[in-house]
Design an enzyme around this catalytic site. Structure first.
Site, short mmCIF file in Angstrom:
data_model
loop_
_atom_site.label_atom_id
_atom_site.label_comp_id
_atom_site.label_asym_id
_atom_site.label_seq_id
_atom_site.Cartn_x
_atom_site.Cartn_y
_atom_site.Cartn_z
N PHE A 75 -8.18 -5.93 0.13
CA PHE A 75 -7.68 -6.22 -1.35
C PHE A 75 -6.36 -6.72 -1.34
CE2 PHE A 75 -6.83 -1.90 -0.20
CZ PHE A 75 -5.50 -1.76 -0.22
N THR B 257 -4.12 7.08 -7.35
CA THR B 257 -4.33 5.57 -7.37
C THR B 257 -5.33 4.90 -8.00
OG1 THR B 257 -3.41 5.54 -5.03
CG2 THR B 257 -4.38 3.51 -5.86
N ASN C 8 -3.36 -0.79 -11.63
CA ASN C 8 -3.02 0.57 -12.01
C ASN C 8 -1.84 0.75 -12.61
OD1 ASN C 8 -1.81 0.14 -9.44
ND2 ASN C 8 -2.78 2.00 -8.55
N ARG D 284 -1.52 6.90 -14.76
CA ARG D 284 -2.75 6.20 -14.52
C ARG D 284 -4.12 6.56 -15.41
NH1 ARG D 284 -0.82 6.00 -8.18
NH2 ARG D 284 -0.03 3.72 -8.21
N GLU E 7 12.17 0.13 0.19
CA GLU E 7 11.55 -0.32 -0.98
C GLU E 7 12.70 -0.45 -1.98
OE1 GLU E 7 6.96 0.83 -0.81
OE2 GLU E 7 8.12 1.82 -2.40
N ARG F 242 5.13 10.65 -7.82
CA ARG F 242 3.61 10.53 -7.69
C ARG F 242 2.84 11.46 -8.60
NH1 ARG F 242 2.80 7.37 -3.53
NH2 ARG F 242 0.82 8.13 -2.73
N LYS G 12 3.72 -2.52 -13.28
CA LYS G 12 2.96 -3.51 -12.86
C LYS G 12 2.35 -4.28 -14.12
CE LYS G 12 1.15 -1.19 -8.77
NZ LYS G 12 -0.22 -1.03 -8.06
N HIS H 10 3.47 1.54 -9.67
CA HIS H 10 3.64 1.77 -8.09
C HIS H 10 4.58 2.59 -7.81
CE1 HIS H 10 4.24 1.33 -3.76
NE2 HIS H 10 5.47 1.14 -3.84
N TYR I 140 4.06 -5.75 0.08
CA TYR I 140 3.00 -4.95 0.55
C TYR I 140 2.36 -5.27 1.73
CZ TYR I 140 2.21 -2.98 -4.26
OH TYR I 140 2.16 -2.33 -5.54
P1 CMP Z 1 0.16 0.94 -5.01
O1 CMP Z 1 0.51 2.37 -5.23
O2 CMP Z 1 1.08 -0.16 -5.45
O3 CMP Z 1 -0.26 0.65 -3.44
C1 CMP Z 1 -1.01 -0.38 -3.09
C2 CMP Z 1 -1.87 -0.93 -4.24
O4 CMP Z 1 -3.14 -1.57 -3.64
C3 CMP Z 1 -2.34 0.40 -4.96
O5 CMP Z 1 -1.26 0.54 -5.78
C4 CMP Z 1 -3.55 -0.43 -5.82
O6 CMP Z 1 -2.97 -1.11 -6.75
C5 CMP Z 1 -3.86 -1.39 -4.65
N1 CMP Z 1 -5.34 -0.99 -4.18
C6 CMP Z 1 -5.36 0.08 -3.59
N2 CMP Z 1 -6.90 0.24 -3.15
C7 CMP Z 1 -7.47 -0.93 -3.77
C8 CMP Z 1 -8.63 -1.57 -3.76
N3 CMP Z 1 -9.87 -0.96 -3.28
N4 CMP Z 1 -8.90 -2.68 -4.69
C9 CMP Z 1 -7.79 -3.35 -5.16
N5 CMP Z 1 -6.61 -2.93 -5.02
C10 CMP Z 1 -6.41 -1.83 -4.40
#
Ligand code: CMP
Length: 140
Positions: free
Chosen positions: A59, A93, A114, A104, A128, A87, A11, A117, A51
């Protein structure tokens, strides 16, 4: 366990800090093979489509803005049980919950920024991967 493929995205927070190589080393050390990879700069619309499952989440807008804020590296990882293994290597996450040694835990800045993905299931992975890559670009 069978050989699987999963989609990974490095990312914007990680590409900005020049962490692509360090993150790829984590995948390779875990036995995941990078069989396709490209650096692209998503538009907000492309991030939103990718997404769209999160479209109703509070968010969502922030997530799409962030994903379009700098280049990302999209990649396909292959290996035994690649979806679950990726994962594991990524960690939770929210970096505050991620196990020591995971990507992470080491690199992520926040739950939103983070660093990586990864697809959450083999069916999601297929969709995807197809969003970013033609079959001819996957070189296993
Ligand atoms: P990802 O695995 O890319 O899948 C969805 C993304 O949404 C997740 O990682 C985070 O980067 C983002 N995400 C999830 N929860 C939150 C949150 N509470 N605030 C902001 N971003 C979020």
């Amino acid at each position: 366990m069978s050989v699987e493929r999963t989609l990974s995205i490095i990312k914007p927070d990680a590409t900005r800090r020049n962490l692509t190589g360090k993150i790829n080393a984590k995948f390779e050390e875990a036995g995941l093979r990078i069989i396709a990879q490209k650096r692209i700069h998503l538009t907000k619309a492309q991030a939103g489509e990718f997404y769209k499952v999160h479209a109703e989440r509070p968010f969502y807008d922030e997530l799409c803005e962030f994903m379009a804020s700098a280049p990302v590296v999209v990649q396909v990882l292959e290996g035994e049980g690649a979806v679950a293994k990726n994962r594991e290597v990524m960690g939770a996450t929210n970096p505050a919950d991620a196990d020591a040694g995971t990507i992470r835990a080491e690199f992520a800045e926040s739950v939103g920024e983070n660093s990586v993905h990864g697809s959450d299931a083999p069916e999601t992975a297929a969709a995807e991967i197809a969003y970013f890559f033609a079959g001819t670009e996957l070189v296993g």
